[in-house]
Design an enzyme around this catalytic site. Structure first.
Site, short mmCIF file in Angstrom:
data_model
loop_
_atom_site.label_atom_id
_atom_site.label_comp_id
_atom_site.label_asym_id
_atom_site.label_seq_id
_atom_site.Cartn_x
_atom_site.Cartn_y
_atom_site.Cartn_z
N ASN A 152 0.80 -1.23 0.00
CA ASN A 152 0.00 0.00 0.00
C ASN A 152 0.83 1.28 0.00
OD1 ASN A 152 0.78 -0.28 2.66
ND2 ASN A 152 -1.24 0.13 3.53
N GLY A 155 3.51 -4.94 7.05
CA GLY A 155 2.63 -5.80 6.28
C GLY A 155 1.65 -6.54 7.17
N GLY A 156 1.30 -7.73 6.75
CA GLY A 156 0.29 -8.49 7.49
C GLY A 156 0.87 -9.63 8.29
N ASP A 157 0.14 -10.75 8.25
CA ASP A 157 0.50 -11.93 9.04
C ASP A 157 1.92 -12.44 8.81
OD1 ASP A 157 -1.99 -11.87 10.03
OD2 ASP A 157 -2.80 -13.48 8.76
N GLY A 211 4.47 -10.99 8.95
CA GLY A 211 5.33 -10.42 9.98
C GLY A 211 5.40 -11.30 11.22
N GLU A 260 5.49 -3.58 11.74
CA GLU A 260 4.21 -2.88 11.79
C GLU A 260 3.24 -3.73 11.00
OE1 GLU A 260 1.18 -0.73 10.31
OE2 GLU A 260 2.84 0.48 9.54
N CYS A 303 -3.21 0.41 6.99
CA CYS A 303 -3.23 -0.23 8.30
C CYS A 303 -3.91 0.68 9.31
CB CYS A 303 -1.81 -0.59 8.73
SG CYS A 303 -0.72 0.80 8.70
N ARG A 363 -0.59 7.70 10.35
CA ARG A 363 0.80 7.51 10.77
C ARG A 363 1.52 8.85 10.87
NH1 ARG A 363 4.88 5.91 6.64
NH2 ARG A 363 3.01 5.68 5.40
O1 G3H Z 1 -0.72 1.12 6.00
C1 G3H Z 1 -0.01 1.52 6.93
C2 G3H Z 1 0.60 2.85 6.90
O2 G3H Z 1 1.65 2.93 7.81
C3 G3H Z 1 -0.44 3.91 7.15
O3 G3H Z 1 0.06 5.15 6.84
O4 G3H Z 1 -1.59 6.54 8.06
O5 G3H Z 1 -0.09 7.54 6.36
O6 G3H Z 1 -1.93 6.02 5.66
P1 G3H Z 1 -0.94 6.39 6.74
#
Ligand code: G3H
Length: 478
Positions: free
Chosen positions: A158, A234-236, A238, A253, A287, A440
């Site tokens: 993403n 990423g996801g699982d 991790g 994360e 996320c 984030r």
């Molecule tokens: O997808 C996880 C990212 O760390 C979220 O970043 O809050 O800038 O979209 P963001």
């Protein structure tokens, strides 16, 4: 050439000896858009060998010079924002404007990191021995921060550029070398970004980018004895990496189920705007997206009405047209989202819009009256589908939030700052936003998840510190 993007090793662009490639499927057209090299384990070995050698010299390169190169890379990256953003549009269906924002934000992150690095790495501590019982002032202790070695960076689909540089820049300023394994969707954007570092003139081998199948090189990379630190988003996967990795620092994360708690005294317009922004930007594939709304029953009708009015205005379609809602990243992701929607339907959730899907494109959907027995109350759709749970007390909301195995962020809407602080303290998440959707950034803020949402803390300053180790020299006076 053969139309397969080369991987980057020892300062050169190379074709893999495997002769194989990995296709990158455009989420919008659902056909192959790019191909990248399917690297072999032997090629990974070579990359890590050159990364180790390059790091030894880099660690001796003056800090200000490291910073200068990073500033140069940041400027070059920003100059190349258009072609990189174009890749993001084709590979991950990120809306065109957001794709440009991601690249610009990444340039800013690199520059900030260079500035922060020269300051925090430019100072150490001086301790004297006689502050500890029984000691005379016979020992002087000097501390400094030294690099770890080779940092393995694994960003998610993403933010293939931004969440790559959020690992690369701290690692480099701190004197480490970098091995980047980009996600398959987003790999070409990442290779372009790496090219900007190449153009900036970093030493050979210091940065490399390996592409390929997780099944072939994934475990091999993460369990490689030459790797000194893993920074993963990423996801699982991790969780699996954490179990297999050796005795090295990990920065993880992972997922989130960020709750949005809305109290009776909330500014409902503000809350509704943030529910839509938080829940549906990049089609919910963040996320930090709002993944469950916990609203007090007394204001729920009003909130749902306002959210629905805004959902109605969201544009749905191609990322090239800068639509708000674009196709989700893969067909399997769309199928997973659909599974959650069907489960909620079967168990009696109220559909505020009709469920609609064409290929990977899923229309935005708000599900009201969601109950705890529905999967969507707990699972992360990573799509434009948002559950609303009506609550009768603040405690009920906090309880739902804390019953999750995730603990990334959360948010609370209220005009009462005292309540907001108490709720923030009670929520078991890495961050709580008061009167705004989770996010984030700004990228120098600490960013961390509790429980299954992660290990360690990110944000520029924390990442630099995490990618160093304290070294002390003690002068023993005669
Ligand atoms: O997808 C996880 C990212 O760390 C979220 O970043 O809050 O800038 O979209 P963001």
């Amino acid at each position: 050439g053969d139309g397969v993007f080369r991987y980057y090793s020892d300062g050169e662009w190379k074709a893999s000896a495997s002769g194989k490639s990995v296709p990158i499927i455009n989420p919008t057209t659902r056909s192959t858009h790019f191909k990248v090299q399917a690297c072999t384990q032997e090629e990974v070995n070579k990359i890590i060998e050159s990364a180790k050698a390059a790091q030894k010299l880099w660690a001796k390169t003056p800090l200000w010079k490291r910073a200068e190169l990073l500033h140069r890379a940041a400027a070059i990256l920003k100059e190349h924002k258009a072609p990189i953003a174009e890749c993001l549009v084709k590979e991950i269906a990120k809306p065109a404007k957001d794709a440009v924002t991601e690249v610009v934000r990444s340039g800013d992150l690199i520059s900030y990191c260079a500035e922060e690095g020269v300051r925090i790495l430019g100072e150490g501590k001086f301790l004297v021995s006689d502050s500890f019982p029984g000691n005379e002032r016979t020992k002087y202790c000097l501390t400094s921060k030294i690099p770890l070695g080779v940092v393995l960076a694994i960003p998610p689909f993403n933010y293939p550029v931004n969440l790559a540089v959020s690992k690369i820049a701290p690692a480099l300023i701190a004197g480490n070398s970098i091995v980047l394994k980009p996600p398959t969707q987003g790999a070409v954007a990442a290779l372009h970004m790496v090219h900007c570092f190449h153009l900036a003139g970093f030493p050979r081998g210091l940065i490399s980018c390996v592409t390929g199948k997780g099944s072939e090189i994934g475990d091999f990379l993460t369990m490689h004895p030459g790797i000194s630190c893993i920074s993963f988003t990423g996801g699982d996967t991790g969780v699996a990496i954490s179990k297999k990795a050796g005795m090295i620092p990990l920065q993880m994360e992972l997922g989130g189920k960020d709750a949005c708690i809305i109290l009776e005294d909330a500014d409902v317009d503000l809350a509704a705007a943030n529910v839509v922004k938080g829940g549906f930007s990049y089609s919910g594939q963040r996320c930090t997206a709002v993944k469950v709304v916990l609203v007090m029953e007394s204001v729920a009708d009003k909130l749902v009405e306002k959210v629905n009015a805004k959902v109605q205005k969201l544009t749905v379609g191609a990322p090239e047209d800068d639509c708000d809602i674009t196709p989700v990243v893969t067909e399997s992701s769309a199928n997973f989202i659909e599974g959650l929607v069907m489960d909620a339907k079967q168990k009696g959730a109220t559909f505020c819009q009709e469920y609609r899907r064409e290929g990977n494109l899923i229309w935005p959907l708000l599900l009201d009256h969601v109950q705890p027995d529905m999967r969507i109350a707990w699972e992360e759709p990573f799509g434009p589908v948002l559950p609303v749970i009506r609550i009768n007390s603040v405690e009920e909301g906090i309880h739902h939030c804390n019953a999750s195995n995730f603990g990334l962020q959360g948010c609370v809407f209220t005009r009462d700052i005292n309540k907001a602080i108490l709720i923030s303290d009670a929520m078991e998440t890495g961050t709580v936003q008061i009167n705004s959707a989770p996010a984030r950034g700004p990228d120098h803020f600490p960013f961390q998840g509790l429980k299954d949402s992660g290990i360690g803390s990110q944000g520029i300053t924390n990442s630099i510190s995490m990618m160093t180790k304290i070294k002390t020299t003690v002068i023993n006076l005669p």
